[in-house]
Design a protein around this motif. Sequence first.
Motif, PDB file in Angstrom:
ATOM      1  N   THR A 100      36.408  22.275  35.173  1.00 28.24           N
ATOM      2  CA  THR A 100      37.486  22.472  34.208  1.00 28.24           C
ATOM      3  C   THR A 100      37.670  23.956  33.917  1.00 28.24           C
ATOM      4  OG1 THR A 100      36.981  20.330  33.200  1.00 28.24           O
ATOM      5  CG2 THR A 100      38.317  21.857  31.915  1.00 28.24           C
ATOM      6  N   GLY A 101      36.548  24.694  33.866  1.00 30.51           N
ATOM      7  CA  GLY A 101      36.640  26.145  33.693  1.00 30.51           C
ATOM      8  C   GLY A 101      37.406  26.805  34.818  1.00 30.51           C
ATOM      9  N   TYR A 102      37.223  26.298  36.042  1.00 35.54           N
ATOM     10  CA  TYR A 102      37.996  26.843  37.170  1.00 35.54           C
ATOM     11  C   TYR A 102      39.486  26.600  36.982  1.00 35.54           C
ATOM     12  CZ  TYR A 102      40.185  27.320  41.683  1.00 35.54           C
ATOM     13  OH  TYR A 102      41.050  27.680  42.684  1.00 35.54           O
ATOM     14  N   MET A 103      39.861  25.414  36.537  1.00 33.41           N
ATOM     15  CA  MET A 103      41.278  25.101  36.352  1.00 33.41           C
ATOM     16  C   MET A 103      41.902  26.014  35.297  1.00 33.41           C
ATOM     17  SD  MET A 103      41.593  22.848  38.628  1.00 33.41           S
ATOM     18  CE  MET A 103      40.487  21.836  39.594  1.00 33.41           C
ATOM     19  N   ILE A 104      41.141  26.305  34.239  1.00 32.79           N
ATOM     20  CA  ILE A 104      41.634  27.220  33.205  1.00 32.79           C
ATOM     21  C   ILE A 104      41.763  28.629  33.777  1.00 32.79           C
ATOM     22  CG2 ILE A 104      41.091  28.289  30.985  1.00 32.79           C
ATOM     23  CD1 ILE A 104      39.653  25.655  30.242  1.00 32.79           C
ATOM     24  N   TYR A 105      40.695  29.101  34.452  1.00 32.18           N
ATOM     25  CA  TYR A 105      40.718  30.439  35.054  1.00 32.18           C
ATOM     26  C   TYR A 105      41.883  30.592  36.025  1.00 32.18           C
ATOM     27  CZ  TYR A 105      39.890  32.870  39.448  1.00 32.18           C
ATOM     28  OH  TYR A 105      40.075  33.558  40.624  1.00 32.18           O
ATOM     29  N   ASP A 106      42.047  29.629  36.925  1.00 36.55           N
ATOM     30  CA  ASP A 106      43.069  29.764  37.967  1.00 36.55           C
ATOM     31  C   ASP A 106      44.469  29.682  37.377  1.00 36.55           C
ATOM     32  OD1 ASP A 106      43.518  30.142  40.802  1.00 36.55           O
ATOM     33  OD2 ASP A 106      44.358  28.126  40.814  1.00 36.55           O
ATOM     34  N   SER A 107      44.662  28.848  36.367  1.00 34.65           N
ATOM     35  CA  SER A 107      45.974  28.747  35.729  1.00 34.65           C
ATOM     36  C   SER A 107      46.371  30.066  35.090  1.00 34.65           C
ATOM     37  CB  SER A 107      45.973  27.632  34.674  1.00 34.65           C
ATOM     38  OG  SER A 107      45.736  26.374  35.264  1.00 34.65           O
ATOM     39  N   ILE A 108      45.414  30.707  34.405  1.00 36.56           N
ATOM     40  CA  ILE A 108      45.714  31.974  33.736  1.00 36.56           C
ATOM     41  C   ILE A 108      45.823  33.113  34.745  1.00 36.56           C
ATOM     42  CG2 ILE A 108      44.823  33.697  32.118  1.00 36.56           C
ATOM     43  CD1 ILE A 108      43.523  31.376  30.582  1.00 36.56           C
ATOM     44  N   ASN A 109      44.853  33.203  35.663  1.00 39.17           N
ATOM     45  CA  ASN A 109      44.794  34.333  36.579  1.00 39.17           C
ATOM     46  C   ASN A 109      45.907  34.297  37.623  1.00 39.17           C
ATOM     47  OD1 ASN A 109      43.451  36.715  37.654  1.00 39.17           O
ATOM     48  ND2 ASN A 109      42.826  35.429  39.361  1.00 39.17           N
ATOM     49  N   SER A 110      46.159  33.128  38.176  1.00 41.43           N
ATOM     50  CA  SER A 110      47.129  33.029  39.267  1.00 41.43           C
ATOM     51  C   SER A 110      48.561  32.865  38.785  1.00 41.43           C
ATOM     52  CB  SER A 110      46.766  31.854  40.184  1.00 41.43           C
ATOM     53  OG  SER A 110      45.508  32.058  40.783  1.00 41.43           O
ATOM     54  N   PHE A 111      48.758  32.084  37.726  1.00 44.16           N
ATOM     55  CA  PHE A 111      50.118  31.701  37.363  1.00 44.16           C
ATOM     56  C   PHE A 111      50.633  32.352  36.080  1.00 44.16           C
ATOM     57  CE2 PHE A 111      48.134  28.142  39.684  1.00 44.16           C
ATOM     58  CZ  PHE A 111      48.883  28.241  40.847  1.00 44.16           C
ATOM     59  N   LEU A 112      49.782  33.003  35.328  1.00 42.91           N
ATOM     60  CA  LEU A 112      50.261  33.774  34.179  1.00 42.91           C
ATOM     61  C   LEU A 112      50.155  35.265  34.476  1.00 42.91           C
ATOM     62  CD1 LEU A 112      48.835  31.723  31.157  1.00 42.91           C
ATOM     63  CD2 LEU A 112      51.126  31.652  32.169  1.00 42.91           C
ATOM     64  N   ILE A 113      48.939  35.738  34.720  1.00 42.17           N
ATOM     65  CA  ILE A 113      48.752  37.151  35.049  1.00 42.17           C
ATOM     66  C   ILE A 113      49.350  37.470  36.416  1.00 42.17           C
ATOM     67  CG2 ILE A 113      47.057  38.977  35.446  1.00 42.17           C
ATOM     68  CD1 ILE A 113      45.155  37.464  33.574  1.00 42.17           C
ATOM     69  N   GLY A 114      49.060  36.635  37.399  1.00 40.81           N
ATOM     70  CA  GLY A 114      49.512  36.902  38.764  1.00 40.81           C
ATOM     71  C   GLY A 114      51.009  36.821  38.949  1.00 40.81           C
ATOM     72  N   ARG A 115      51.701  36.079  38.107  1.00 43.34           N
ATOM     73  CA  ARG A 115      53.156  35.932  38.229  1.00 43.34           C
ATOM     74  C   ARG A 115      53.913  36.737  37.170  1.00 43.34           C
ATOM     75  NH1 ARG A 115      52.010  34.301  42.726  1.00 43.34           N
ATOM     76  NH2 ARG A 115      52.114  32.105  43.392  1.00 43.34           N
ATOM     77  N   TRP A 116      53.204  37.623  36.484  1.00 42.45           N
ATOM     78  CA  TRP A 116      53.847  38.419  35.442  1.00 42.45           C
ATOM     79  C   TRP A 116      54.684  39.527  36.060  1.00 42.45           C
ATOM     80  CZ3 TRP A 116      54.483  37.888  30.307  1.00 42.45           C
ATOM     81  CH2 TRP A 116      54.977  38.997  29.598  1.00 42.45           C
ATOM     82  N   VAL A 117      55.948  39.602  35.656  1.00 43.02           N
ATOM     83  CA  VAL A 117      56.861  40.642  36.121  1.00 43.02           C
ATOM     84  C   VAL A 117      57.294  41.445  34.911  1.00 43.02           C
ATOM     85  CG1 VAL A 117      59.065  41.156  37.243  1.00 43.02           C
ATOM     86  CG2 VAL A 117      57.656  39.231  38.047  1.00 43.02           C
ATOM     87  N   SER A 118      57.095  42.769  34.968  1.00 47.55           N
ATOM     88  CA  SER A 118      57.429  43.633  33.840  1.00 47.55           C
ATOM     89  C   SER A 118      58.911  43.499  33.477  1.00 47.55           C
ATOM     90  CB  SER A 118      57.122  45.093  34.195  1.00 47.55           C
ATOM     91  OG  SER A 118      57.434  45.949  33.112  1.00 47.55           O
ATOM     92  N   GLY A 119      59.158  43.261  32.191  1.00 46.31           N
ATOM     93  CA  GLY A 119      60.526  43.125  31.717  1.00 46.31           C
ATOM     94  C   GLY A 119      61.097  41.727  31.829  1.00 46.31           C
ATOM     95  N   GLU A 120      60.421  40.844  32.590  1.00 46.27           N
ATOM     96  CA  GLU A 120      60.921  39.487  32.773  1.00 46.27           C
ATOM     97  C   GLU A 120      59.948  38.427  32.280  1.00 46.27           C
ATOM     98  OE1 GLU A 120      62.834  38.553  36.546  1.00 46.27           O
ATOM     99  OE2 GLU A 120      62.711  40.659  37.115  1.00 46.27           O
ATOM    100  N   GLY A 121      58.671  38.767  32.271  1.00 44.16           N
ATOM    101  CA  GLY A 121      57.663  37.791  31.887  1.00 44.16           C
ATOM    102  C   GLY A 121      57.116  37.048  33.088  1.00 44.16           C
ATOM    103  N   VAL A 122      56.692  35.824  32.894  1.00 45.64           N
ATOM    104  CA  VAL A 122      56.120  35.021  33.975  1.00 45.64           C
ATOM    105  C   VAL A 122      57.252  34.456  34.837  1.00 45.64           C
ATOM    106  CG1 VAL A 122      54.758  32.987  34.548  1.00 45.64           C
ATOM    107  CG2 VAL A 122      54.100  34.428  32.598  1.00 45.64           C
ATOM    108  N   VAL A 123      57.210  34.767  36.129  1.00 41.12           N
ATOM    109  CA  VAL A 123      58.226  34.277  37.067  1.00 41.12           C
ATOM    110  C   VAL A 123      57.522  33.411  38.111  1.00 41.12           C
ATOM    111  CG1 VAL A 123      60.013  34.894  38.733  1.00 41.12           C
ATOM    112  CG2 VAL A 123      59.646  36.339  36.712  1.00 41.12           C
ATOM    113  N   LEU A 124      57.643  32.106  37.952  1.00 45.49           N
ATOM    114  CA  LEU A 124      56.990  31.191  38.874  1.00 45.49           C
ATOM    115  C   LEU A 124      57.785  31.074  40.171  1.00 45.49           C
ATOM    116  CD1 LEU A 124      55.979  28.306  36.423  1.00 45.49           C
ATOM    117  CD2 LEU A 124      54.560  30.202  37.232  1.00 45.49           C
TER     118      LEU A 124
END
Length: 252
Positions: A100-124
């Motif tokens: 479960t810790g992996y699912m939390i880590y990967d959700s935040i790291n890959s899809f929030l931080i990793g998809r963050w675009v300056s000025g636009e926010g999270v772009v999936l």
Amino acid sequence: TPKVHFPGTKIDIVFTLLSSLFLYGSFAIGQEFLIQVLGWPRIPLTREAATSIGAIAHSTVLVPSLGVLLATQKFIPSAPMKSHPQWWQDAATALLQFCTGYMIYDSINSFLIGRWVSGEGVVLIPGDVEYLGHHFATSFYMMSCLYIGAGHLSAMILMFTGEFTNPINNIFLICRMAMIQLDCCNGPWLQAVYPYIELTFAWMYAVFRIFCGPMSAALNTYDIVFTKEGRSRIPALLIPFWLIMSWGVLIG
């Protein structure tokens, strides 16, 4: 670790969160390894490749440990947790929380931080919603097992068959990035071994996803739905959610 339970449950959130931090550390170390040792450039693609290193760290801890637990107890998908020895209960609980810790880590790291675009926010991008849905479904399944104190073996067999191919899968992904998208990291040795990595992954993935995973889900379904003991151990409202999530992830 200190025990801090989620309100109203016996689920220890501290171990889950520390597992997330451990896996983030494996990602960060892996990223620097790619850059400092293998000469990858410091670009978003390298960050994406490093997330595969975090996934490999997760599965190399999880799969052998699950194998030991599954091999040392009779496989009854709906069995109550208290029916096992204490050492087994501790290990199983830790692995469910670790995953479960992996699912939390990967959700935040890959899809929030990793998809963050300056000025636009999270772009999936296409496919991200399905991955996040997978992470939510598996986390809910594992945590609900801990909450009701039963059904953990049904989750663990799906975790084992699902994660078994993860290391070769992510090695394949890293090599494919180097082969196709990076000129700096596509050397003769990689060109020589890449076809074997690709073929090994393809065969293993087919075996586990076409045969092992569905067979495990079928055993779970039979025990939980078609046996009196299974129906008595798993709350009726939870059963359809478990079935939809397990079969949905496999088919997806």
